[in-house]
Enzyme design. Structure first.
Site, PDB file in Angstrom:
ATOM      1  CB  SER A 124      -0.845  -0.026   1.279  1.00  0.00           C
ATOM      2  OG  SER A 124      -1.436   1.224   1.508  1.00  0.00           O
ATOM      3  CE1 TYR A 148      -3.833  -2.877   5.609  1.00  0.00           C
ATOM      4  CE2 TYR A 148      -3.326  -0.571   5.184  1.00  0.00           C
ATOM      5  CZ  TYR A 148      -3.598  -1.838   4.718  1.00  0.00           C
ATOM      6  OH  TYR A 148      -3.611  -2.074   3.361  1.00  0.00           O
ATOM      7  CE  LYS A 152      -1.474  -4.638   3.325  1.00  0.00           C
ATOM      8  NZ  LYS A 152      -1.745  -5.940   2.717  1.00  0.00           N
ATOM      9  CG  ASN A 178      -6.361   6.408  -2.170  1.00  0.00           C
ATOM     10  OD1 ASN A 178      -5.143   6.590  -2.177  1.00  0.00           O
ATOM     11  ND2 ASN A 178      -7.101   6.656  -1.109  1.00  0.00           N
ATOM     12  CG  ASN A 197     -13.172   2.339   7.758  1.00  0.00           C
ATOM     13  OD1 ASN A 197     -13.608   2.853   8.775  1.00  0.00           O
ATOM     14  ND2 ASN A 197     -12.995   1.029   7.625  1.00  0.00           N
ATOM     15  NE  ARG A 230      -5.203  10.120   0.914  1.00  0.00           N
ATOM     16  CZ  ARG A 230      -5.028  11.241   1.622  1.00  0.00           C
ATOM     17  NH1 ARG A 230      -4.658  12.356   1.023  1.00  0.00           N
ATOM     18  NH2 ARG A 230      -5.208  11.237   2.929  1.00  0.00           N
ATOM     19  NE  ARG A 291      -9.651   9.254   7.698  1.00  0.00           N
ATOM     20  CZ  ARG A 291     -10.010   8.504   6.660  1.00  0.00           C
ATOM     21  NH1 ARG A 291     -11.132   7.801   6.702  1.00  0.00           N
ATOM     22  NH2 ARG A 291      -9.268   8.451   5.576  1.00  0.00           N
TER      23      ARG A 291
END
Ligand code: NAD
Ligand code: WQD
Length: 341
Positions: A124, A148, A152, A178, A197, A230, A291
């Site tokens: 990712s 998370y 990776k 993405n 999410n 993104r 966020r």
């Protein structure tokens, strides 16, 4: 000989299964169904008109994983299986470490035992942390900010160590930006559990009336409209990159990381406006604070994949919006028959 797809009932794995079958590969699919449903496996068969073996297997159980390699001649593995919710990974890190790391260790051990050493791994863009500049190149420093992402990065390092110990391994590490969109048929797509999410499934649920409005997380980033940028990539383009990676491994030994992105950045509001234009749906939104853990801008330099894999993304933002919307409208509750809360 077949390609083993781990996590093949999930969003990206199911699209990879269709792409592989349509390109004449034999596949074997395993999935714990911890974040997916059998219905997606039926839909892969329906879309391709092809049958394939499916096993409900959790990679954390090494005995089960080993059995697959006893039953089937496997030539390479596409490893999608993993838990992926960033927020949840902060709440229950041990579950993420156990599932993602132990699962991958077990997979690699049984692969080595059966002399299967070709692996395409789902990494990712999260491994770049908050990049100092864009576009992001594979050689940028790697750093992560949540469990998370750490799974990776740890797996990437484990795979590099594995290759140092045995140079006959051929490993492609694919760093996704993405992924959004869905198969053009509207029969397979992303079916999130509970409140999404990620941005696109949230937008489609607002558009269909399941959620009142979108919350835009922050409008004070240093971008043209203040919202986060993104690199959204169509899932079908993404899985085509996996086929190219598989073919690359037939020609090359070693471990190589590739960005899979379009190279173009769009803001949250760009996506909202494009979606509204394509679907003629208003997306009511409210700007709320950033966020926690989010970064401002991230998009790929996809040149390495273009040069070495011969791959580049072809679908634009409008097609991504169209296909996400077709999936949402033909499957208002995803693969679930019951209405989601
Ligand atoms: P997904 O949750 O839809 O699919 C993952 C699948 O793996 C699910 O079907 C789940 O049931 C299965 N699974 C999880 N743990 C397992 C285990 N221990 N054994 C067997 N099966 C298991 O997610 P996705 O969006 O399709 O993502 C696929 C991979 O790509 C994941 O590894 C994810 O981390 C990675 N990735 C996804 C994104 C994204 O935005 N979707 C971005 C970057 C990387
Ligand atoms: C995109 C943009 C949000 C939801 C995450 C993981 C990453 C990778 C992909 C697996 C951001 C904004 C979002 C919402 C919003 N997954 N947003 N309102 O954060 O780039 O990446 O998913 O590897 O590891 O971190 O994707 O889709 O969550 O957010 O305003 O309700 O949309 O702030 O700017 P992200 P996303």
């Amino acid at each position: 000989m077949a390609i083993l797809i781990t996590g093949g009932a999930g969003f990206i794995g199911s699209h990879a299964a269709v792409e592989l079958l349509n390109n004449g590969y034999d596949i074997v699919v395993i999935d714990s169904l911890s974040n997916s449903q059998m219905e997606s496996v039926h839909r892969i068969q329906e879309l391709t008109g092809k049958e394939f073996p499916f096993y409900e297997v959790d990679l954390v159980n090494k005995v089960q994983a080993d059995e697959i390699f006893h039953y089937h001649p496997i030539e390479a593995v596409m490893h999608f299986a993993g838990l992926k919710a960033v927020g949840e990974s902060r709440e229950i890190p041990l579950k993420y470490y156990n599932n993602n790391i132990t699962g991958t260790l077990n997979l690699c051990e049984v692969m080595a035992k059966h002399n299967v050493k070709n692996l395409v791994f789902s990494s990712s863009a999260t491994v770049y942390g908050n990049p100092n500049s864009v576009p992001v190149v594979e050689s940028f420093p790697l750093t992560v900010t949540n469990p998370y992402g750490r799974t990776k990065l740890m797996i990437e390092e484990i795979l590099r160590d594995l290759h140092v110990s045995d140079s006959s391994w051929r490993i492609a590490i694919l760093r996704y930006f993405n992924p959004i969109g869905a198969h053009e048929s509207g029969r397979i797509g992303e079916s999130p559990n509970g409140i999404p999410n990620n941005l696109m499934p949230y937008i489609t649920q607002v558009a269909i009336g399941q959620r009142e409005h979108l919350q835009v997380f922050g409008s004070d980033y240093g971008t043209h409209d203040g919202t986060g940028i993104r690199d959204y990539i169509h899932v079908v383009d993404l899985v085509k990159g996996h086929l190219k990676a598989l073919q690359y491994l037939e020609r090359n030994e070693g471990v190589e990381a590739f960005n899979l992105g379009t190279g173009k950045g769009y803001s949250v509001l760009d996506l909202v406006h494009n979606f509204s234009e394509v679907t003629s749906r208003e997306i009511p939104y409210q700007v709320v604070p950033r966020r926690v853990g989010d970064i401002g801008i991230c998009y790929a330099n996809p040149e390495k994949a273009k040069n070495l894999l011969g791959w580049q993304a072809e679908k634009g933002l409008k097609e991504m919006c169209q296909d996400s919307w077709r999936w949402q409208t033909s499957n208002p509750n995803g693969y679930n028959i019951a209405v989601k809360q």
